[in-house]
Design a protein around this motif. Structure first.
Motif, PDB file in Angstrom:
ATOM      1  N   ALA A 106       0.817  -1.217   0.000  1.00  0.00           N
ATOM      2  CA  ALA A 106       0.000   0.000   0.000  1.00  0.00           C
ATOM      3  C   ALA A 106       0.849   1.265   0.000  1.00  0.00           C
ATOM      4  O   ALA A 106       0.323   2.361  -0.175  1.00  0.00           O
ATOM      5  N   SER A 127      -7.895   2.762  -7.214  1.00  0.00           N
ATOM      6  CA  SER A 127      -8.020   1.346  -6.891  1.00  0.00           C
ATOM      7  C   SER A 127      -6.838   0.994  -6.001  1.00  0.00           C
ATOM      8  O   SER A 127      -5.969   1.839  -5.753  1.00  0.00           O
ATOM      9  N   PRO A 128      -6.748  -0.238  -5.512  1.00  0.00           N
ATOM     10  CA  PRO A 128      -5.595  -0.600  -4.679  1.00  0.00           C
ATOM     11  C   PRO A 128      -4.246  -0.476  -5.377  1.00  0.00           C
ATOM     12  O   PRO A 128      -3.210  -0.473  -4.724  1.00  0.00           O
ATOM     13  N   THR A 129      -4.245  -0.362  -6.701  1.00  0.00           N
ATOM     14  CA  THR A 129      -2.967  -0.290  -7.432  1.00  0.00           C
ATOM     15  C   THR A 129      -2.859   0.925  -8.348  1.00  0.00           C
ATOM     16  O   THR A 129      -1.906   1.039  -9.116  1.00  0.00           O
ATOM     17  N   ASN A 415      -1.787   4.255  -0.176  1.00  0.00           N
ATOM     18  CA  ASN A 415      -3.069   4.017  -0.824  1.00  0.00           C
ATOM     19  C   ASN A 415      -4.000   3.356   0.190  1.00  0.00           C
ATOM     20  O   ASN A 415      -3.845   2.180   0.522  1.00  0.00           O
ATOM     21  N   LEU A 417      -7.008   2.485  -0.127  1.00  0.00           N
ATOM     22  CA  LEU A 417      -7.819   1.411  -0.712  1.00  0.00           C
ATOM     23  C   LEU A 417      -7.053   0.097  -0.693  1.00  0.00           C
ATOM     24  O   LEU A 417      -7.644  -0.976  -0.573  1.00  0.00           O
ATOM     25  N   ALA A 418      -5.741   0.154  -0.808  1.00  0.00           N
ATOM     26  CA  ALA A 418      -4.933  -1.062  -0.688  1.00  0.00           C
ATOM     27  C   ALA A 418      -4.890  -1.538   0.754  1.00  0.00           C
ATOM     28  O   ALA A 418      -4.885  -2.749   1.020  1.00  0.00           O
ATOM     29  N   ARG A 420      -7.308  -1.279   2.807  1.00  0.00           N
ATOM     30  CA  ARG A 420      -8.600  -1.959   3.002  1.00  0.00           C
ATOM     31  C   ARG A 420      -8.506  -3.418   2.629  1.00  0.00           C
ATOM     32  O   ARG A 420      -9.084  -4.296   3.275  1.00  0.00           O
ATOM     33  N   ASP A 421      -7.725  -3.711   1.586  1.00  0.00           N
ATOM     34  CA  ASP A 421      -7.584  -5.091   1.134  1.00  0.00           C
ATOM     35  C   ASP A 421      -6.705  -5.920   2.055  1.00  0.00           C
ATOM     36  O   ASP A 421      -6.529  -7.119   1.830  1.00  0.00           O
TER      37      ASP A 421
END
Length: 426
Positions: A106, A127-129, A415, A417-418, A420-421
């Motif tokens: 992230a 997005s995560p990437t 990031n 959002l990353a 979160r994953d």
């Protein structure tokens, strides 16, 4: 000798005026000139004291797909964990871990110097990437919009950012799965004017959807959906315009509403702007309304449909919009203003542990550090960033000012959002 609270007040004032981000606190004059709004902005912060973390947000201008599956940021918000009710503060966490312990993928490095010779600006996490960037064509003026692929460490050009008027500055950039949208203004002019643009996320030529005047031009927050660009204005009211073109319309019964993350909007209760709380949430697609319960002494209560954050006295808390499940946050986590924003189960917040900025993990009840003390950092939709080699330096004469020294080579970007994953499947 000034104490920490004096420093806090000084830096809050500076953050309200200087809307630049890491790599550019010295550009505060230009940033103030071109960015008039008090909300939904990346704010410069100083990690050496408790100061405001923004989003900008907005609040953030995180995009939603109207009638479509929610984007990653929306899904993260929707899955915010219900927390047990407690009248006691959350237990003091163990010494904070570095945020790379949560998910090293992230955190990435992005060069500050753009391929076109200008400077990259971080705009949002897609997005995560993927990170949305703009590249300056001149001082403080976006000339290109790009998507940075963090695993590949490369930027893909989407297209140019037109400048249709003298003194024009493009503002918030937002995206969904199909489109990137932004608005622009001429802040040095006295006229009330703005315009709206959209470009395919696959790349191409940007299209100007509409020039706006009057109330509709006082944009405070922008979203893009599968079919529309949607925005709210400072005095209240939510508007939309079809991506295919047409005329803008004001959404019915939205006069007192401010757009958050489509389809949700909120109304504000009474009080000073810096302390006002959400009083009502409205789903603009379904008409669902959620009344927000605010207790005596609460200030800056911000809510999603699932969870609220706010402060009361010197204590920060979370609760559900109906007031249930109220829980005080750990002593390490301090909210210094109303701009903090939840990112799923993560709350980027002011930290007190060794003066470093923190992220509080609501689900795990753990605190994570990022960055270094004394480093200015920015926050926009789903993303935090700073320049590891730069330092915020405060000097005081009759007035105290903060300036950024050194750096200029690369951003360190988190990031959210990353992150979160990083949660295990349940």
């Amino acid at each position: 000798m000034r104490d920490e609270q004096d420093l806090l007040r000084t830096l809050h004032s500076a953050a309200d005026q200087a809307r630049s981000v890491p790599g550019g606190l010295t550009e505060a004059v230009a940033a103030r000139r071109r960015r008039r709004r008090a909300r939904h902005r990346a704010q410069v912060t100083l990690a050496a004291a408790a100061v405001v973390l923004v989003a900008g947000g907005t609040a953030f201008a995180l995009s939603r797909g109207g009638g479509q599956p929610a984007d990653p940021a929306t899904q993260a918000i929707a899955t915010a964990t219900a927390i047990p009710s407690s009248d006691d503060p959350a237990p003091t966490s163990a010494p904070p871990e570095h945020i790379t312990n949560l998910n090293p993928k992230a955190v990435t490095k992005i060069p500050i110097k753009a391929v076109n010779g200008g400077k990259y600006r971080v705009a949002a996490a897609l997005s995560p990437t993927e990170i949305l960037l703009t590249a300056e064509k001149s001082f403080e003026k976006a000339g290109q919009v790009l998507i940075y692929d963090t695993p590949a460490k490369s930027a893909r050009l989407l297209g140019d950012v037109p400048s249709p008027r003298e003194g024009y500055f493009a503002q918030d950039f937002v995206a969904d799965d199909r489109s990137v949208a932004w608005w622009g203004e001429t802040p040095n002019n006295d006229d009330v004017w703005a315009d709206l643009w959209v470009i395919p996320r696959t790349g191409g030529e940007a299209r100007q959807l509409k020039e706006l005047t009057g109330d509709a031009a006082e944009i405070e927050n922008l979203n893009v959906t599968a079919d529309h660009v949607v925005w709210s204005v400072r005095k209240g009211g939510v508007y939309r315009i079809p991506l295919a073109g047409g005329e803008p319309e004001k959404i019915q019964n939205s006069d007192d509403l401010h757009l958050d993350r489509w389809p949700w909007a909120y109304a504000l209760g009474p009080g000073k702007m810096s302390e006002r709380s959400h009083s009502r949430l409205v789903n603009l697609e379904t008409g669902q309304t959620i009344d927000v319960k605010v207790s005596e002494g609460d200030r800056g209560v911000y809510c999603t449909s699932e969870l609220c954050i706010g402060s009361n006295g010197g204590t920060s808390f979370t609760q559900r919009p109906d007031g249930s499940g109220r829980r005080k946050l750990p002593a390490e986590v301090s909210m210094a203003g109303p701009e903090e924003r939840l990112e799923g189960d993560l709350l980027p917040a002011v930290g007190t542990h060794e003066t470093a900025p923190l992220v509080y993990d609501l689900k795990r009840d753990r605190v994570f550090m990022f960055g270094k003390s004394g480093v200015g950092f920015g926050r926009l939709p789903g993303v935090l960033w700073w320049d590891d080699d730069a330092r915020m330096v405060e000097t005081c004469d009759d007035v105290c000012t903060a300036a950024e020294k050194g750096g200029g080579k690369e951003y360190t970007v988190v990031n959210l959002l990353a992150l979160r994953d990083s949660y295990p499947s349940e």
